[in-house]
Design a protein around this motif. Sequence first.
Motif, PDB file in Angstrom:
ATOM      1  N   GLU A  99     120.942  59.783  20.763  1.00 14.91           N
ATOM      2  CA  GLU A  99     119.957  60.665  21.419  1.00 14.91           C
ATOM      3  C   GLU A  99     120.098  60.594  22.934  1.00 14.91           C
ATOM      4  O   GLU A  99     119.859  61.570  23.626  1.00 14.91           O
ATOM      5  N   GLY A 307     114.953  63.036  17.608  1.00 14.30           N
ATOM      6  CA  GLY A 307     116.174  62.316  17.966  1.00 14.30           C
ATOM      7  C   GLY A 307     116.907  61.775  16.758  1.00 14.30           C
ATOM      8  O   GLY A 307     117.716  60.856  16.865  1.00 14.30           O
ATOM      9  N   VAL A 312     121.218  64.683  16.062  1.00 18.20           N
ATOM     10  CA  VAL A 312     121.774  64.572  17.420  1.00 18.20           C
ATOM     11  C   VAL A 312     123.293  64.470  17.363  1.00 18.20           C
ATOM     12  O   VAL A 312     123.987  64.943  18.283  1.00 18.20           O
TER      13      VAL A 312
END
Length: 437
Positions: A99, A307, A312
């Motif tokens: 992330e 995230g 991600v």
Amino acid sequence: MAVNDPFGPKSRALYERAVRVMPGGVNSPVRAFRAVGGNPPFLRRGAGSRVVDEDGNEYIDLVGSWGPLILGHAHPEILEAIERAGRDGTSFGAPTAGEVELAERIVEAVPSIESVRLVNSGTEATMSAIRLARGATGRDRVVKFEGCYHGHGDPFLIQAGSGAATFGHPSSPGVTAGTARDTLAAPYNDLGAVERLFAEDPEGIACVIVEPVAANMGVVLPERGFLEGLRDLCDRHDALLVFDEVITGFRLAYGGAQERFGVRPDLTTLGKVIGGGLPVGAYGGRRDLMRHLAPEGPVYQAGTLSGNPLAVAAGTTMLRLLREGDVYERLERLGRRLRDGIAAMLAASDRPLCYEGIGSLGCLYFRGGPIRSWDDAAGADTERFGRYHREMLRRGVSLAPSQFEAAFLSAVHTEEEVDAVVTACRASVEAAFGDER
Ligand code: KE4
């Protein structure tokens, strides 16, 4: 020549099962085809620029999951990144390196974003962005534009576009009078109307939220000076300018519409492309504003799967591929080819039609143009659009099932496919007007 039967037996059987257990048989209203008629084809797989439904019909896909698939379906490097991430676990609810990398890429790419928060959808991004705008300014009211769609958050379901407009409830039941009082709507491209809203409440407006290119009432371009005018009005009244770039972000340029038009908002919302087809949204902007967000500040927003490692991984790979390649030149070239092909068709036709588009976004309206606001778009013949939509499916082209949506080109569509779309469009328009000659 029609090649597909989009309402085949397997899709119909699945639809009959689906409606027994899900409202309208879908998990997002526009997918139900209510605006165009018929039951929706159930898609089985996608590869590159194509999708195939459960009955084996193949389509050139101009929906692209409503924007995320700017590099087409099942991109091998994105699939590999998801698989690699998944082997280490699907979710932690703890900080991860992935992330950080996605956030760094967004900050590096988008001119106005100094700090960013990842969430799970465009709706979460826009809901959170206006809560932040209200928390940072201490003001309650939000200005939006008729026909713009910012997700299904209560404050936005006031004269909203996309599906809300399609179902004739641009202001949805369930949104309280208090919420509606704090949302002010103005016609798109009408700076005077926004100026009057500020004049009526000079200290009460927290932000103006706008799609820098409106892609939820078809495609409506900002007139010269409109975005700059909003920037100036917000500055003069200490309000924040929020660009909702959930569609335009990383599509109209690597830095989004704000890079393309050279107007810098205070906050930006993102989604779709940044997830590479997995659920990711984001909002970000000036560091001094983002500092109001928990845990640094008091404005609260949170999310179990924000995230998420797989999402991600897909998003970071997508942004890497967009940054490294010549994607944007290709998108411009394909978009121009499509616009030129349709323009030639319209020039040879006396039908009440017009086409609005920019880059890889476009919309054929069933009315004369130009289209500069919701009032213009709303005058389109949606019933005839429905016939056109079905004819396009039969000719192997999948379009969003509503007059008030955009067609999305990807970088993996070919010139031949664009030409095939124009050919199918010409035949489908004639079929849609078939009762008049
Ligand atoms: P999501 O919550 O659907 O991820 O994003 C909401 C949103 C926010 N802002 C803009 C400019 C958007 O276009 C959207 C969602 N777009 C629609 C298509 N017009 C999503 C399709 C759907 O509702 O199923």
